[in-house]
Write a protein that holds these residues in place. Structure first.
Motif, mmCIF file in Angstrom:
data_model
loop_
_atom_site.group_PDB
_atom_site.id
_atom_site.type_symbol
_atom_site.label_atom_id
_atom_site.label_comp_id
_atom_site.label_asym_id
_atom_site.label_seq_id
_atom_site.Cartn_x
_atom_site.Cartn_y
_atom_site.Cartn_z
ATOM 1 N N GLY A 173 76.118 97.708 -68.039
ATOM 2 C CA GLY A 173 74.981 96.867 -68.385
ATOM 3 C C GLY A 173 74.260 97.324 -69.630
ATOM 4 O O GLY A 173 74.467 98.437 -70.134
ATOM 5 N N ARG A 174 73.396 96.435 -70.103
ATOM 6 C CA ARG A 174 72.509 96.742 -71.230
ATOM 7 C C ARG A 174 71.261 95.903 -71.079
ATOM 8 O O ARG A 174 71.319 94.671 -71.021
ATOM 9 C CB ARG A 174 73.202 96.454 -72.561
ATOM 10 C CG ARG A 174 72.295 96.704 -73.764
ATOM 11 C CD ARG A 174 73.027 96.588 -75.071
ATOM 12 N NE ARG A 174 73.583 95.267 -75.284
ATOM 13 C CZ ARG A 174 74.276 94.926 -76.372
ATOM 14 N NH1 ARG A 174 74.515 95.829 -77.306
ATOM 15 N NH2 ARG A 174 74.743 93.707 -76.500
ATOM 16 N N ASN A 175 70.135 96.556 -70.976
ATOM 17 C CA ASN A 175 68.835 95.879 -70.889
ATOM 18 C C ASN A 175 68.783 94.850 -69.764
ATOM 19 O O ASN A 175 68.267 93.739 -69.941
ATOM 20 C CB ASN A 175 68.495 95.204 -72.225
ATOM 21 C CG ASN A 175 68.249 96.209 -73.343
ATOM 22 O OD1 ASN A 175 67.788 97.324 -73.096
ATOM 23 N ND2 ASN A 175 68.553 95.826 -74.570
ATOM 24 N N GLU A 176 69.318 95.220 -68.601
ATOM 25 C CA GLU A 176 69.307 94.295 -67.464
ATOM 26 C C GLU A 176 68.036 94.400 -66.616
ATOM 27 O O GLU A 176 67.744 93.522 -65.815
ATOM 28 C CB GLU A 176 70.536 94.524 -66.570
ATOM 29 C CG GLU A 176 71.860 94.233 -67.235
ATOM 30 C CD GLU A 176 72.043 92.770 -67.590
ATOM 31 O OE1 GLU A 176 71.203 91.933 -67.181
ATOM 32 O OE2 GLU A 176 73.006 92.447 -68.300
ATOM 33 N N GLY A 177 67.277 95.487 -66.754
ATOM 34 C CA GLY A 177 65.986 95.602 -66.085
ATOM 35 C C GLY A 177 66.048 95.411 -64.588
ATOM 36 O O GLY A 177 66.784 96.094 -63.875
ATOM 37 N N ALA A 178 65.260 94.449 -64.087
ATOM 38 C CA ALA A 178 65.188 94.196 -62.651
ATOM 39 C C ALA A 178 66.536 93.786 -62.067
ATOM 40 O O ALA A 178 66.829 94.066 -60.904
ATOM 41 C CB ALA A 178 64.148 93.113 -62.371
#
Length: 322
Positions: free
Chosen positions: A20-25
């Protein structure tokens, strides 16, 4: 004997690789859905700046930070996760995209399928869009993932795989900017393995396709994957998809233009497009028919972009839509 094999499969070691990249929640939900269901949980981060690494560490994942000084592909990230597991290899590895949540019961269902199909090297199930009614583009993605149950040619980003089988064919092709899963499955099948899609809920995916531009770029990426896959492996690998993209998205528009310049009535050839929309709509509804047709123009652009990059002797960069 069958019961003994089934027992061995259900007691097998299972690890997971999440990319992932910048998937946050979304990443938090993804990792939570795997906690307690796998032995080791590996998260491969591709240059996030939203605290994803800290979130994954707090969730108990083993974090691998990809060197972003090198050309990035999702395939390269997946291989990094597999390499991290190689020192203590599992029997099976669950590959997951960071914007997906693994459904309860999926891994047990997949292991049962492996027991039922000893030649299986990949088992996948039903990926669903989390918010299919949020946009027509999300709904189209959800329909795209509703594929036939049984022996399959390929899987998507989410699947349970035999670790040693994947390693034996060299893992994913890190040079592919899209279509790396079908490419891997083709090589696994060539080595004697089987890919099975079972009737079980596998993952919830948050596509977040809210704008036409996102959907268009996603379709361009698909066209690139079609063309590159066919160029590498022959017509049997996405050849029909490449042909349809080029015919409907490039060849026919050129014919319409030439016909219109030759005679005013020649422009009537363009009526083949609404006719095709109607034909497709009878099978899958108006939205699916219309966007399937529009998508051919985007796919043609992706395919032609691939050919152009080959002529220039260059590798095309990522085609991102989120």
């Amino acid at each position: 004997m069958a019961e003994d094999i089934a027992d061995q499969e259900t007691q097998a070691t299972v690890d997971a690789v999440v990319i992932g990249r910048n998937e946050g929640a979304r990443l938090v939900a993804c990792l939570a859905s795997l906690q307690g269901r796998v032995r080791r949980l590996v998260y491969v981060d591709s240059g996030s700046n939203d605290g994803s690494v800290e979130l994954a560490t707090a969730a108990g994942a083993e974090v691998v930070a990809l060197d972003m000084a090198l050309p990035f592909t999702a395939a390269r990230a997946r291989n990094a996760g597999l390499e991290h597991l190689a020192s203590d290899p599992p029997d099976f590895v669950q590959m997951v995209d960071g914007d997906c949540e693994v459904q309860p019961g999926w891994i047990d269902a997949a292991l049962t399928a492996f027991a039922a199909h000893p030649a299986a090297v990949v088992v996948c199930g039903r990926r669903r869009e989390r918010f299919p009614h949020a946009s027509v583009y999300n709904a189209l993605a959800d329909r795209e993932w509703d594929t036939t149950i049984g022996l399959a040619r390929a899987c998507g980003g989410d699947a349970l795989m035999r670790f040693n089988a994947v390693q034996a064919v060299g893992g994913y092709d890190a040079g592919l900017i899209a279509g790396e899963e079908p490419d891997l499955c083709l090589r696994l099948r060539a080595s004697g393995g089987e890919v099975w899609r079972i009737d079980a809920e596998m993952t919830l995916h948050d596509a977040a396709l809210m704008r036409f531009g996102q959907w268009w770029r996603r379709s361009v990426r698909a066209g690139h994957a079609f063309a590159e896959g066919t160029a590498r492996h022959g017509f049997d690998h996405w050849g029909a998809e490449t042909r349809r993209a080029l015919v409907w998205g490039a060849g026919l528009p050129l014919m319409v233009l030439i016909a219109g310049l030759w005679h005013p009535a020649g422009g009537l050839l363009a009526l083949v497009y609404p006719a095709q929309v109607v034909r497709l709509a009878q099978r899958g509804g108006w939205a699916w028919g219309l966007f399937s047709m529009i998508g051919k123009f985007a796919e043609a652009r992706g395919a032609l972009g691939y050919y152009a990059s080959q002529l220039r002797g260059q590798r095309r960069g990522l085609i991102e839509y989120k």
